[in-house]
Design a protein around this motif. Structure first.
Motif, short mmCIF file in Angstrom:
data_model
loop_
_atom_site.label_atom_id
_atom_site.label_comp_id
_atom_site.label_asym_id
_atom_site.label_seq_id
_atom_site.Cartn_x
_atom_site.Cartn_y
_atom_site.Cartn_z
N ARG A 134 -96.02 79.07 47.95
CA ARG A 134 -95.20 79.04 46.73
C ARG A 134 -94.34 77.77 46.68
NH1 ARG A 134 -91.60 83.26 49.32
NH2 ARG A 134 -89.79 82.05 49.88
N ASP A 135 -93.86 77.31 47.87
CA ASP A 135 -93.07 76.08 47.90
C ASP A 135 -93.93 74.87 47.59
OD1 ASP A 135 -90.70 77.44 48.52
OD2 ASP A 135 -91.09 77.32 50.68
N LEU A 136 -95.13 74.84 48.14
CA LEU A 136 -96.06 73.74 47.86
C LEU A 136 -96.39 73.70 46.38
CD1 LEU A 136 -97.86 71.42 48.78
CD2 LEU A 136 -99.60 73.10 49.37
N ARG A 137 -96.64 74.87 45.80
CA ARG A 137 -96.93 74.97 44.37
C ARG A 137 -95.75 74.45 43.54
NH1 ARG A 137 -99.07 79.68 44.79
NH2 ARG A 137 -97.15 80.83 44.50
N ALA A 138 -94.54 74.83 43.93
CA ALA A 138 -93.33 74.38 43.20
C ALA A 138 -93.16 72.88 43.31
CB ALA A 138 -92.10 75.10 43.75
N LEU A 139 -93.43 72.32 44.49
CA LEU A 139 -93.32 70.87 44.68
C LEU A 139 -94.35 70.12 43.83
CD1 LEU A 139 -92.72 70.85 48.52
CD2 LEU A 139 -91.05 70.21 46.79
N ARG A 140 -95.54 70.69 43.73
CA ARG A 140 -96.58 70.05 42.92
C ARG A 140 -96.26 70.11 41.42
NH1 ARG A 140 -101.44 72.88 45.95
NH2 ARG A 140 -101.82 71.40 47.61
N GLN A 141 -95.63 71.20 40.99
CA GLN A 141 -95.35 71.40 39.56
C GLN A 141 -94.09 70.69 39.09
OE1 GLN A 141 -95.27 75.67 39.25
NE2 GLN A 141 -97.49 75.83 39.17
N TYR A 142 -93.25 70.30 40.01
CA TYR A 142 -91.98 69.67 39.65
C TYR A 142 -92.23 68.31 38.99
CZ TYR A 142 -87.16 68.08 40.22
OH TYR A 142 -85.88 67.62 40.00
N ASN A 143 -91.36 67.92 38.07
CA ASN A 143 -91.53 66.69 37.29
C ASN A 143 -91.16 65.42 38.06
OD1 ASN A 143 -92.20 65.27 34.97
ND2 ASN A 143 -90.14 65.42 34.13
N TRP A 144 -90.42 65.50 39.13
CA TRP A 144 -89.99 64.39 39.97
C TRP A 144 -89.36 63.24 39.19
CZ3 TRP A 144 -89.15 66.01 44.49
CH2 TRP A 144 -89.96 67.00 45.04
N PRO A 145 -88.26 63.50 38.47
CA PRO A 145 -87.60 62.42 37.74
C PRO A 145 -87.06 61.33 38.68
CG PRO A 145 -86.26 64.41 37.69
CD PRO A 145 -87.58 64.78 38.30
N GLY A 146 -86.77 61.71 39.93
CA GLY A 146 -86.30 60.74 40.91
C GLY A 146 -87.42 60.07 41.67
N ASN A 147 -88.65 60.42 41.31
CA ASN A 147 -89.85 59.82 41.87
C ASN A 147 -89.97 60.07 43.38
OD1 ASN A 147 -92.26 58.56 41.23
ND2 ASN A 147 -91.23 56.97 40.09
N VAL A 148 -90.58 59.15 44.10
CA VAL A 148 -90.88 59.34 45.51
C VAL A 148 -89.59 59.47 46.33
CG1 VAL A 148 -91.97 58.29 47.54
CG2 VAL A 148 -93.08 58.14 45.31
#
Length: 151
Positions: free
Chosen positions: A41-55
């Motif tokens: 579930r954490d991996l799924r959440a990390l993949r789905q997140y928009n990452w506005p702060g990028n890498v």
């Protein structure tokens, strides 16, 4: 000069997992911490997140997880990939305090798990917090362990 365009992390979700592995390996070695598992579930959440702060944001989230994690899995305290739900304004006039809301939420989780705090069917897993943290909050809020309670 030739311009080089590097797409944002949100445009390349396939890069998230290899970057995670790189950062986790680096941070566990740097900090002398054990390698911990990652919940699906954490991996799924990390993949789905928009990452506005990028890498850099991904790096920070993983560094924090390595620092705060104590159990067999990485703990992503404070990170939520979920979108903020739209909340209708409350016109009733009275609001519960955060302490009251936290107490109600913990009690609801305990009712749902039959009073179990830890383990694969415990409230701590349901609330996504460390069982010791949950026990400390329960003590602080005056919540006694519930035995055989069903919702």
């Amino acid at each position: 000069m030739f311009p080089i365009r590097l797409p944002a992390l949100r445009e390349r979700p396939d890069d998230i997992e290899p970057l995670m592995r790189h950062f986790l390996e680096r941070f566990t070695k740097q900090m002398g911490k054990p390698v911990r598992g990652l919940r699906e579930r954490d991996l799924r959440a990390l993949r789905q997140y928009n990452w506005p702060g990028n890498v850099r944001e991904l790096e920070h989230v993983l560094e924090q997880a390595v620092i705060v994690s104590e159990g067999p899995f990485l703990e992503f305290a404070g990170f939520s990939a979920a979108r903020t739900p739209t909340i209708a304004p409350d016109t009733s006039g009275s609001l519960k305090t955060l302490k009251e809301l936290e107490r109600d939420h913990i009690l609801a989780a305990l009712r749902r798990t039959g009073g179990r705090v830890s383990g694969p069917t415990g409230a701590a897993l349901l609330l996504d917090i460390n069982p010791k943290t949950l026990e400390a909050r329960m003590k602080k809020l005056g919540i006694q362990r519930m035995v055989g309670v069903a919702e």
